[in-house]
Every structure is written in C-alpha cells, then in structure tokens.
Design an enzyme around this catalytic site. Structure first.
Site, PDB file in Angstrom:
ATOM      1  CB  THR A 170       6.343 -19.673   0.919  1.00  0.00           C
ATOM      2  OG1 THR A 170       7.342 -18.844   1.481  1.00  0.00           O
ATOM      3  CG2 THR A 170       6.949 -20.047  -0.281  1.00  0.00           C
ATOM      4  CB  SER A 217      17.700 -17.427  -0.626  1.00  0.00           C
ATOM      5  OG  SER A 217      17.260 -16.153  -0.508  1.00  0.00           O
ATOM      6  CE  LYS A 242      17.788 -19.885   2.797  1.00  0.00           C
ATOM      7  NZ  LYS A 242      17.384 -21.478   2.798  1.00  0.00           N
ATOM      8  CB  SER A 293       3.843 -24.421   4.639  1.00  0.00           C
ATOM      9  OG  SER A 293       4.951 -23.912   4.990  1.00  0.00           O
ATOM     10  CE1 TYR A 297      15.938 -17.418   4.598  1.00  0.00           C
ATOM     11  CE2 TYR A 297      16.592 -15.578   3.259  1.00  0.00           C
ATOM     12  CZ  TYR A 297      15.928 -16.960   3.450  1.00  0.00           C
ATOM     13  OH  TYR A 297      15.265 -17.320   2.541  1.00  0.00           O
TER      14      TYR A 297
END
Length: 260
Positions: free
Chosen positions: A185, A137, A154, A10, A150
């Site tokens: 997304t 990111s 990153k 995806s 998260y």
C-alpha cells in the site's frame, strides 16, 4: 448490505471497496481527499456496487465525527458494516518523534475510530445489530523500530475494540480486528519523517508484501464470517506467534528488524 469504509482512496480500503462492490453492496467511502475518492467510486459502480456515496473527511479533526457518522447513517438509512481502516505511519526514532507527530498519529489511528465507534454504536444497537471492523497491525502486537507512535496507537485499538466486543456481544454487535503485516500500500509513502515531512517511498519489505487485492479477499471473508481477528500477510506474521509464546525472543528479533 450497506458498508462504510474509511481510508478508501487507496491500499487496503480501496481494495476492500472493490471487493464489496463485486458483492453488490451499497458503499460509503471516506478519505481526506474527495479527488482521490471519485475514481474509486466510479470503479466500484463498474464492479457492481448498487450505489456509492462519496463522503470525504479529514479524520484528524475528531470534533466533526458525530456529524460525519449521522450523515453516513442517514444517507442509506443505516450501516451494516463499518470498516475503520484509515491510518498514517511514521519513520522516526523516539527522540526524533515530536509530540505533535504523536498526537497527529493518535488522532487519526486511535481517537477517530474510537469516536466513530462510539457514535455509530447506539444506532446499530437500535437497528438490531451491526459489525465494526478496525485495522490494527502486527505493530500493535509488539514494538517495532521507527514506529513508536504508530505502534502504540495500534496497541490501543486492541484494548478499546476488544472491550467493546466484550460489552456489547449480547446486543448483536460484532467486532473484527484486522491485523495486517506487510501489504503493498502507500502507507510508507505517506509516512511521516523527522520534521513531519513525507517519507516519499515504499519500504523494501512492504514492496515484497501481500497485494492489497489478496489482503482484501482475506479481510472481507473474515468480516463476513464474523471472525474476531484476522492476520493478513506472509511470513512476517510468525512474529505474532513468537511474541505470544516466546516474548523474550520476540524482543531480541525486534531489534534486528529492518524497519524500512
């Protein structure tokens, strides 16, 4: 050209698979779901891929990475580009983020790409070179509300892959850090809420972001040109430059960001 993409079922990974397919690449596509990979493989073949190898794997299990890499490498007899794109996010405050959640996010976003890079690196060197790309990111450039694990994972990717590039540039190993902002997304849909439950919806900011197809066009071009880093997104990318030149202002603005 042989290209291996993780997180290919995806979003950015899927869109990049179609882009490389249109260029006639031989593809290896990986995600945790073989069921979701099957239609992607079919569309890649329709788009022009010479061959597609579906290689499902749950990247939260780092113990099997060496065998996974060997399987991928042996299938076509090498890998020219590996794009380490798989990821998972969260929507929890520091207090509500359990250590189990921190470890799960770090396993998928940081430890899995590191293990894959370490496993494939000697193979690429022996073959005369190769290209490793990894999705970071803008949350890897500054702290972001509701993204403590998260964002930290990153940040860690930058340290590892910039070091890899510095150490192996003379071995014809290229590294591209792909730094998306808001891209349309499913990452927010599958993000973890308090208790480890699925967030289950697309964030408003993300819904207004760049399409995954437009992002893939930028990413594949950047990898093809050997870019060290590529920023992918819209006006939110300004925060990267604000952090670079006005870190105090960035810290203030980060407190006002709508994280969902």
């Amino acid at each position: 050209m042989i290209v291996w993409i993780t997180g290919a079922s995806s979003g950015i990974g899927e869109a990049c698979a179609y882009k490389y397919a249109s260029m006639g690449a031989q593809l290896i596509i990986t995600s945790s779901s073989e069921e979701r990979l099957a239609p992607v493989a079919d569309r890649c073949r329709e788009a022009g891929a010479k061959d597609v190898f579906v290689l499902p794997y749950d990247l939260s299990d780092v113990s099997g990475i060496d065998a996974l890499v060997k399987t991928a490498w042996d299938h076509f007899g090498g890998v020219d580009v590996v794009y380490l794109n798989a990821g998972i996010s969260q929507r929890t405050t520091v207090e509500d983020t359990s250590m189990d959640m921190v470890r799960k996010i770090m396993e998928i976003i940081y430890f899995a790409p590191v293990a894959m890079a370490k496993a494939i690196l000697p193979m690429m060197i022996e073959a005369g070179g190769g290209h490793i790309a990894a999705t970071t990111s803008i949350a890897g450039r500054f702290g972001f509300p509701l993204r403590c694990a998260y964002s930290s994972s990153k940040h860690a990717l930058y340290g590892f892959f910039e070091t890899l590039q510095a150490e192996y540039h003379d071995k014809n190993i290229k590294v591209t850090l792909v730094c998306p902002g808001r891209v349309q997304t499913n990452i927010s849909f599958y993000a973890l809420d308090k208790g480890g439950h699925r967030h289950g919806k697309m964030d408003a900011g993300q819904a207004g972001g760049m399409t995954s197809k437009a992002a893939a066009d930028i990413i594949v071009k950047a990898i093809s040109r050997g870019r060290r880093e590529v920023l992918v997104g819209k006006k939110e990318l300004l925060m990267v430059y604000i952090k670079r030149f006005f870190p105090g202002l960035c810290a203030k603005l980060a407190t006002k960001i709508k994280p969902m």
